[in-house]
Design a protein around this motif. Sequence first.
Motif, PDB file in Angstrom:
ATOM      1  N   ASN A 158      -8.652   4.362   6.979  1.00  0.00           N
ATOM      2  CA  ASN A 158      -8.104   4.104   8.668  1.00  0.00           C
ATOM      3  C   ASN A 158      -7.180   5.029   8.800  1.00  0.00           C
ATOM      4  O   ASN A 158      -6.596   5.951   7.980  1.00  0.00           O
ATOM      5  CB  ASN A 158      -7.955   2.802   8.727  1.00  0.00           C
ATOM      6  CG  ASN A 158      -7.127   2.188   7.703  1.00  0.00           C
ATOM      7  OD1 ASN A 158      -6.114   2.995   7.080  1.00  0.00           O
ATOM      8  ND2 ASN A 158      -6.843   0.821   7.623  1.00  0.00           N
ATOM      9  N   ASN A 159      -6.559   5.240   9.960  1.00  0.00           N
ATOM     10  CA  ASN A 159      -5.683   5.947  10.404  1.00  0.00           C
ATOM     11  C   ASN A 159      -4.317   5.940   9.618  1.00  0.00           C
ATOM     12  O   ASN A 159      -3.581   7.026   9.006  1.00  0.00           O
ATOM     13  CB  ASN A 159      -5.156   5.923  11.778  1.00  0.00           C
ATOM     14  CG  ASN A 159      -6.321   6.562  12.520  1.00  0.00           C
ATOM     15  OD1 ASN A 159      -6.864   7.557  12.248  1.00  0.00           O
ATOM     16  ND2 ASN A 159      -6.409   6.145  13.862  1.00  0.00           N
ATOM     17  N   GLU A 160      -4.119   4.711   9.292  1.00  0.00           N
ATOM     18  CA  GLU A 160      -2.889   4.551   8.556  1.00  0.00           C
ATOM     19  C   GLU A 160      -2.781   4.807   7.110  1.00  0.00           C
ATOM     20  O   GLU A 160      -1.832   5.449   6.494  1.00  0.00           O
ATOM     21  CB  GLU A 160      -2.438   3.070   8.549  1.00  0.00           C
ATOM     22  CG  GLU A 160      -1.022   2.600   7.886  1.00  0.00           C
ATOM     23  CD  GLU A 160      -0.858   1.130   7.813  1.00  0.00           C
ATOM     24  OE1 GLU A 160      -0.277   1.001   6.746  1.00  0.00           O
ATOM     25  OE2 GLU A 160      -1.420   0.256   8.608  1.00  0.00           O
ATOM     26  N   HIS A 162      -4.852   7.025   6.002  1.00  0.00           N
ATOM     27  CA  HIS A 162      -4.980   8.568   6.103  1.00  0.00           C
ATOM     28  C   HIS A 162      -3.556   9.175   6.293  1.00  0.00           C
ATOM     29  O   HIS A 162      -3.401  10.174   5.511  1.00  0.00           O
ATOM     30  CB  HIS A 162      -5.883   8.792   7.404  1.00  0.00           C
ATOM     31  CG  HIS A 162      -6.422  10.308   7.467  1.00  0.00           C
ATOM     32  ND1 HIS A 162      -5.603  11.416   7.342  1.00  0.00           N
ATOM     33  CD2 HIS A 162      -7.852  10.638   7.394  1.00  0.00           C
ATOM     34  CE1 HIS A 162      -6.408  12.292   7.327  1.00  0.00           C
ATOM     35  NE2 HIS A 162      -7.765  11.969   7.210  1.00  0.00           N
ATOM     36  N   SER A 163      -2.616   8.721   7.154  1.00  0.00           N
ATOM     37  CA  SER A 163      -1.324   9.282   7.323  1.00  0.00           C
ATOM     38  C   SER A 163      -0.611   9.298   5.974  1.00  0.00           C
ATOM     39  O   SER A 163       0.284   9.858   5.449  1.00  0.00           O
ATOM     40  CB  SER A 163      -0.547   8.569   8.306  1.00  0.00           C
ATOM     41  OG  SER A 163      -1.188   8.262   9.418  1.00  0.00           O
ATOM     42  N   ARG A 164      -0.673   7.865   5.149  1.00  0.00           N
ATOM     43  CA  ARG A 164       0.173   7.731   4.147  1.00  0.00           C
ATOM     44  C   ARG A 164      -0.351   9.096   2.871  1.00  0.00           C
ATOM     45  O   ARG A 164       0.419   9.305   2.262  1.00  0.00           O
ATOM     46  CB  ARG A 164      -0.045   6.157   3.605  1.00  0.00           C
ATOM     47  CG  ARG A 164       0.972   5.624   4.071  1.00  0.00           C
ATOM     48  CD  ARG A 164       1.160   4.232   3.245  1.00  0.00           C
ATOM     49  NE  ARG A 164      -0.122   3.399   3.423  1.00  0.00           N
ATOM     50  CZ  ARG A 164      -0.529   2.455   2.834  1.00  0.00           C
ATOM     51  NH1 ARG A 164       0.340   2.132   1.615  1.00  0.00           N
ATOM     52  NH2 ARG A 164      -1.566   1.748   3.276  1.00  0.00           N
ATOM     53  N   ILE A 166      -1.555  11.878   3.446  1.00  0.00           N
ATOM     54  CA  ILE A 166      -1.138  13.035   4.016  1.00  0.00           C
ATOM     55  C   ILE A 166       0.282  13.100   3.512  1.00  0.00           C
ATOM     56  O   ILE A 166       0.699  14.234   2.932  1.00  0.00           O
ATOM     57  CB  ILE A 166      -1.509  13.188   5.312  1.00  0.00           C
ATOM     58  CG1 ILE A 166      -2.845  13.386   5.679  1.00  0.00           C
ATOM     59  CG2 ILE A 166      -0.793  14.777   5.699  1.00  0.00           C
ATOM     60  CD1 ILE A 166      -3.258  13.583   7.145  1.00  0.00           C
ATOM     61  N   ASP A 167       1.012  12.178   3.817  1.00  0.00           N
ATOM     62  CA  ASP A 167       2.452  12.173   3.537  1.00  0.00           C
ATOM     63  C   ASP A 167       2.572  12.276   1.874  1.00  0.00           C
ATOM     64  O   ASP A 167       3.616  13.158   1.592  1.00  0.00           O
ATOM     65  CB  ASP A 167       3.285  10.825   3.988  1.00  0.00           C
ATOM     66  CG  ASP A 167       3.304  10.831   5.681  1.00  0.00           C
ATOM     67  OD1 ASP A 167       3.269  11.977   6.156  1.00  0.00           O
ATOM     68  OD2 ASP A 167       3.252   9.896   6.155  1.00  0.00           O
ATOM     69  N   TYR A 168       1.825  11.680   1.257  1.00  0.00           N
ATOM     70  CA  TYR A 168       2.317  11.477  -0.344  1.00  0.00           C
ATOM     71  C   TYR A 168       1.851  12.969  -0.780  1.00  0.00           C
ATOM     72  O   TYR A 168       2.528  13.607  -1.859  1.00  0.00           O
ATOM     73  CB  TYR A 168       1.091  10.754  -0.862  1.00  0.00           C
ATOM     74  CG  TYR A 168       1.256  10.720  -2.259  1.00  0.00           C
ATOM     75  CD1 TYR A 168       2.047  10.165  -3.422  1.00  0.00           C
ATOM     76  CD2 TYR A 168       0.110  11.296  -3.004  1.00  0.00           C
ATOM     77  CE1 TYR A 168       2.095  10.527  -4.270  1.00  0.00           C
ATOM     78  CE2 TYR A 168      -0.100  11.388  -4.311  1.00  0.00           C
ATOM     79  CZ  TYR A 168       0.974  11.011  -5.252  1.00  0.00           C
ATOM     80  OH  TYR A 168       0.913  10.847  -6.687  1.00  0.00           O
TER      81      TYR A 168
END
Length: 181
Positions: A158-160, A162-164, A166-168
Amino acid sequence: MISLVISSGYWPLAGNFGLNTNLLETNLINLSVVLSLLVYFGKGVLNNLLSNRKQNILSTINDAEERYKEATDKLEQARTRLQRAKVKADEIRVNGLSQIEKEKQELIYAADEDSKRLEDSKNATIRFEEQRAIEQVRQQVSRLALERTLETLNNRLNNELHSRMIDYHIGLLRAMESTND
């Protein structure tokens, strides 16, 4: 006839010499003269006849012996030729048998070599087809795994999350960058 010979009128006293052929009226002297003349003159004729006959017989015997020797020589020559022909025939037979055996071995060897080449070709074809089949299976498995993974990721991400993620990964890249400096 006897009376004619005896009659004195028929034979003159100082008469001719003649030969009396009547054996009963001839005397011994006349017979011995005739026989001795026959033996004396007939001996040469008889010796000539016997000598000629002897020479004919001897020449015939010599001719026969010469023909016998020639025939014997020819027979020996024929036997020698026959023996040579038998030896030659045996050589030809032995050479023929050895040639047949040699050609048989060559054919067996050639057939074995052809069989080995065919076996090697078959094995190479089988290996090639196995490798091709394995490669096709790998490609299909890889494609299916990627499709499933993408499908799973698409379903779970999901979007969340997915963002984590990418940040990692950005953090990992910065850490790698700082260690390289």
